[in-house]
Design a protein around this motif. Sequence first.
Motif, PDB file in Angstrom:
ATOM      1  N   PRO B  15       0.842  -1.200   0.000  1.00 31.46           N
ATOM      2  CA  PRO B  15       0.000   0.000   0.000  1.00 31.46           C
ATOM      3  C   PRO B  15       0.880   1.254   0.000  1.00 31.46           C
ATOM      4  N   GLY B  17       3.278   1.992  -1.717  1.00 32.30           N
ATOM      5  CA  GLY B  17       4.688   1.613  -1.805  1.00 32.30           C
ATOM      6  C   GLY B  17       4.962   0.828  -3.074  1.00 32.30           C
ATOM      7  N   PRO B  18       6.105   0.170  -3.111  1.00 30.70           N
ATOM      8  CA  PRO B  18       6.509  -0.527  -4.336  1.00 30.70           C
ATOM      9  C   PRO B  18       5.779  -1.845  -4.552  1.00 30.70           C
ATOM     10  N   SER B  51      15.057   7.341  -8.045  1.00 29.32           N
ATOM     11  CA  SER B  51      16.276   7.782  -8.731  1.00 29.32           C
ATOM     12  C   SER B  51      16.963   6.598  -9.403  1.00 29.32           C
ATOM     13  N   CYS B  56      12.749   0.494  -6.511  1.00 27.71           N
ATOM     14  CA  CYS B  56      12.280   1.462  -5.512  1.00 27.71           C
ATOM     15  C   CYS B  56      13.482   1.966  -4.714  1.00 27.71           C
ATOM     16  N   ASP B  57      13.522   3.271  -4.419  1.00 27.17           N
ATOM     17  CA  ASP B  57      14.571   3.807  -3.537  1.00 27.17           C
ATOM     18  C   ASP B  57      13.956   4.536  -2.339  1.00 27.17           C
ATOM     19  N   GLY B  58      12.669   4.307  -2.106  1.00 22.33           N
ATOM     20  CA  GLY B  58      12.008   4.917  -0.939  1.00 22.33           C
ATOM     21  C   GLY B  58      11.479   6.320  -1.187  1.00 22.33           C
ATOM     22  N   THR B  59      11.703   6.870  -2.379  1.00 16.20           N
ATOM     23  CA  THR B  59      11.279   8.256  -2.664  1.00 16.20           C
ATOM     24  C   THR B  59       9.778   8.467  -2.463  1.00 16.20           C
ATOM     25  N   HIS B  60       8.975   7.413  -2.701  1.00  9.48           N
ATOM     26  CA  HIS B  60       7.516   7.569  -2.548  1.00  9.48           C
ATOM     27  C   HIS B  60       7.134   8.112  -1.167  1.00  9.48           C
ATOM     28  N   LYS B  61       8.006   7.884  -0.169  1.00  3.73           N
ATOM     29  CA  LYS B  61       7.662   8.307   1.185  1.00  3.73           C
ATOM     30  C   LYS B  61       7.685   9.822   1.343  1.00  3.73           C
ATOM     31  N   ARG B  65       0.735  12.022  -0.298  1.00  4.40           N
ATOM     32  CA  ARG B  65      -0.227  11.033  -0.800  1.00  4.40           C
ATOM     33  C   ARG B  65      -1.490  11.735  -1.280  1.00  4.40           C
TER      34      ARG B  65
END
Lengths: 317, 66
Positions: B15, B17-18, B51, B56-61, B65
């Motif tokens: 959810p 996330g990746p 990047s 995934c490199d965590g950028t979504h955080k 939202r």
Amino acid sequence: MRLPKPRGVLSEWVVSRLADARPSAAAAPAADAWDDESLALWTLHELSYRGFEDADERAEWDPEVLHVRHRLETALEERLRSRWEQAGPVSVGVPSEVPSALEALVAEDDGPSLADHVRRRADRDQVLELLRQRSVYHLKESDPVAWVVPRLPVRAKAALMELQYDEYGDGDPNRLHSHLFARGLDAIGLRSEYGAYVDDALPETLEMNNAVSLFGLHRRLRGAAMGHLAAFEMTSSLPSRKMVQGLERLDLGGPMAAYYDEHVEADAIHEHLAARDICGTLAEDEPEQADEILFGAFTCLDLETRFATVLLASWEA
Amino acid sequence: MPERDYDHPDVVICPDGPLLLRNATSVQDADGVVHDVRRPVVALCRCEKSSRLPWCDGTHKVIPRG
């Protein structure tokens, strides 16, 4: 690794007791200060990892030594739990809420970021100092977590192994995370042998290590160990990318940047395995562990905040 | 309680996330470049802001939202 340099009467007692297997003539004294106490406990825990060349291996299970370890661990656990109490502990109503409660704890964490400082402003000496402090844990990265494997129910155990397999290089010794860090230390002219910088370790650094050893060594604390792991993984990916940028800015790229680069990608995966497949299923299978998981996660974030605060203050940053 | 089997899907959508992918040996990104997979599980970016696509490199955080 050789026994560390004592920092007070208690660590002096521990070091001489480990060097000589015979029962001591005098009981262990009270610690002079926190520094002395954290080094004493760190030294005792280390007997269960790689040990010391100049210590008697039998000391690990010597009742007199264990008695001191127990005393120090009790004090440490009380200190960590009282900080969680003071912070206003979160409790989850249903075990299935554990992953989102972990996410909320991490999102609310407003401690200072060493990775931000490294990315933008840190000078070379500050980064080397940070890496020396980090080496105390990174040279045994994931080892305390491995102790928890046999204590978990089916799903959490399989998930932890899936994560640990990656931490330990997916079967390739060259990709073992602690080995990548050692290669990074070599490349930037720091010492890479296990425990090389323990004599330089701040008490905050020793306490971070002691907490993770305490959680890993006691079956009773398996929930806290897994919560700590989840918070660690959930706060790694983005800061690791900043570390890469800072290291490259200071011409410290190469193998050390590669270590952090590996964590950008790996921990973006591990954080989901840790929060959902490990902590989430552990809480479902053993509901009484749900709040322990959150205690462990808080402890990880809180100890990092304390470490970062002291280091940044010493640099007037 | 008798033992039972558990779900262990190869594709898991996190959810906000990746997408986690298990047991893949290679992944082709949007530009047609094929990347070898060396891990038992990989996380594929779903926000397109990473990047290091396709990973995934965590950028979504750090993206608000919607």
